[in-house]
Design a protein around this motif. Structure first.
Motif, PDB file in Angstrom:
ATOM      1  N   THR A   1      39.154 -83.677  48.420  1.00 51.05           N
ATOM      2  CA  THR A   1      38.062 -82.867  48.734  1.00 51.05           C
ATOM      3  C   THR A   1      38.547 -81.098  49.082  1.00 51.05           C
ATOM      4  OG1 THR A   1      36.844 -84.604  49.925  1.00 51.05           O
ATOM      5  CG2 THR A   1      36.066 -82.378  50.633  1.00 51.05           C
ATOM      6  N   ARG A   2      39.470 -81.210  49.737  1.00 52.16           N
ATOM      7  CA  ARG A   2      40.098 -80.015  49.883  1.00 52.16           C
ATOM      8  C   ARG A   2      40.564 -79.052  48.567  1.00 52.16           C
ATOM      9  NH1 ARG A   2      45.270 -78.430  53.890  1.00 52.16           N
ATOM     10  NH2 ARG A   2      45.253 -76.246  53.554  1.00 52.16           N
TER      11      ARG A   2
ATOM     12  N   ASP B   1      44.437 -84.408  49.889  1.00 53.70           N
ATOM     13  CA  ASP B   1      43.192 -84.396  50.069  1.00 53.70           C
ATOM     14  C   ASP B   1      42.129 -83.930  48.909  1.00 53.70           C
ATOM     15  OD1 ASP B   1      40.372 -84.426  51.238  1.00 53.70           O
ATOM     16  OD2 ASP B   1      41.042 -83.424  52.965  1.00 53.70           O
TER      17      ASP B   1
END
Length: 351
Positions: free
Chosen positions: A300-301, A298
Motif C-alpha cells: 500500500t505504501r 508494505d
C-alpha cells in the motif's frame, strides 16, 4: 614442527635444511608456495571469486571450475567478490537505453528501464543532457522530453540500439554472506573450530608433551592463534548486518520494479489508463519474486508513493477497496513517443 625436529630426525614437508645437533630446520619449499599461489595465479588477476573464475584462461570445451579452497576461505571471511557498478558503466547503460528510444526520452521512460524514482530519473537526464549536448522540449501537455541528437549519429551513419529490457525483468539477486556452498562453509568452520580448540587447550594437552612453557610459548601458541581464530568467526558476523540491510534494500527495489511492471501494463495496454487494485499488486509481486523475502515491504505504501510520484489518482470502490490509476504515467510515455514520430526518429508503437 620445530619441537618435533629438535628431538631428532622428524618428518617434515621436505625442502632444504641445515643439520644442527640431531635434527633439521625445515623451511617452506616449492610445494607450500604451489599450494598458496596455485599455477593459475598471476599478477593483476583477481584473487578470488567470480571475477577470478572469469579471468582464468580455459581450453575449449572445459567446464568452469570454482576457485581453489583457500580462496573460499578468503571469501568466508571477507565476503564474495562482486563487481561494483562504476559511474562510467552506469552512464553507458543509460546511453544505450536512450539510443534504443531514438534519442528522445521522458523521465518516465527512464523509470521504466531502471526502476529508479522519477525525481532521480529527471536529475540523471538533466546531467546527461549537459554532458552530451542534449536539449529539452516541452510538449503540449507539459511533459519534458529530453533530446540527444548527437547520440544517434556516428561516423558510419545513424545509430541503432536494441531495446533495453524493462526494470521488472531485471530483478536484483540476494547478496550472499560468503558466496560459498554449504559444504565448503562447513569444512572451513570445522577447521577453524579445531584450530581454536587446539590453541585454547594447548597449555594442558600440547605443552606438557613437548616440554614447552613460559610466556613466549603462551603468546605464540595460545593467544595469537586464539585471537586469530576468534577474528576468523567475528569478521563474517560483523559483516552480516550490512548484508541483511543491503538485501532488505534490494527486496524493496524488486517489489517496486514488480509493481512498476503492473502499473506500466495497466496504464499503456488499453485505450486509457486502467486502475490497479491492491490484490493485483500482491499477486504480481508473489509471482515475480517467488522464493524471495519481501514480506516486510508494505505494498500500500509503495502504491501511495507511486501515486504521488506520477500524479496518479486513488478511487475507492463501494466495497471500500482502493484502486490506483496513473494517467500521468501514460501521458509521459505517449508524449515522448509522439515527439519521436513527429521528428522522424521512429514509428514504433508504444509497446
Amino acid at each position: 614442527l620445530l619441537a618435533n625436529n629438535r628431538d631428532g630426525d622428524g618428518g617434515g614437508f621436505g625442502g632444504g635444511g641445515d643439520r644442527r645437533g640431531g635434527g633439521h630446520v625445515h623451511f617452506p619449499n616449492f610445494w607450500l608456495w604451489y599450494l598458496i599461489w596455485s599455477p593459475n595465479w598471476g599478477w593483476g588477476r583477481p584473487y578470488y571469486g567470480d571475477r577470478y573464475e572469469r579471468s582464468r584462461p580455459r581450453r575449449r570445451g572445459e567446464r568452469p571450475q570454482g576457485p581453489p579452497f583457500y580462496k573460499k576461505v578468503f571469501a568466508f571471511v571477507f565476503g564474495p567478490d562482486r563487481p561494483e557498478t562504476s559511474p562510467e558503466r552506469r552512464d553507458r547503460e543509460y546511453l544505450r537505453f536512450i539510443r534504443s528510444r531514438q534519442g528522445a526520452v521522458s523521465a518516465v521512460d527512464l523509470v521504466q528501464a531502471t526502476g529508479m524514482e522519477l525525481e532521480e530519473a529527471e536529475s540523471e537526464l538533466g546531467r546527461l543532457m549537459a554532458a552530451h549536448d542534449g536539449d529539452v522540449q516541452v510538449t503540449e501537455d507539459g511533459t519534458l522530453v529530453y533530446l540527444f541528437p548527437s547520440l544517434m549519429v556516428s561516423a558510419h551513419g545513424s545509430v541503432r540500439e536494441r531495446d533495453v529490457p524493462a526494470a521488472w525483468r531485471r530483478l536484483e539477486p540476494r547478496l550472499p554472506l560468503t558466496g560459498n556452498g554449504a559444504g565448503s562453509n562447513a569444512v572451513i568452520v570445522g577447521i577453524n573450530t579445531f584450530n581454536l580448540a587446539a590453541a585454547a587447550t594447548a597449555p594442558w594437552f600440547i605443552f606438557p608433551r613437548l616440554g614447552l612453557g613460559g610466556p613466549l610459548a603462551e603468546i605464540g601458541l595460545v593467544w595469537v592463534p586464539v585471537i586469530f581464530s576468534v577474528s576468523f568467526f567475528a569478521v563474517p558476523l560483523l559483516r552480516a548486518p550490512a548484508v541483511w540491510r543491503e538485501n532488505a534494500r534490494r527486496a524493496a527495489r524488486n517489489v517496486r520494479k514488480a509493481v512498476l511492471g503492473l502499473v506500466s501494463r495497466a496504464s499503456l495496454s488499453g485505450s486509457s489508463a486502467e486502475p490497479v487494485a491492491l490484490e493485483e499488486a500482491r499477486a504480481v509481486v508473489a509471482e515475480n519474486l517467488k522464493g524471495a523475502r519481501h514480506g516486510k515491504v508494505d505494498l500500500t505504501r509503495v502504491l501511495d508513493r507511486m501515486v504521488a510520484e506520477f500524479d496518479g489518482e486513488v478511487e475507492v470502490t463501494p466495497e471500500g477497496t482502493p484502486r490506483f490509476r496513473f494517467p500521468g504515467f501514460r501521458a509521459a510515455i505517449a508524449a515522448a513517443h509522439r515527439l519521436r514520430v513527429k521528428l522522424g526518429l521512429g514509428t514504433e508503437g508504444v509497446g
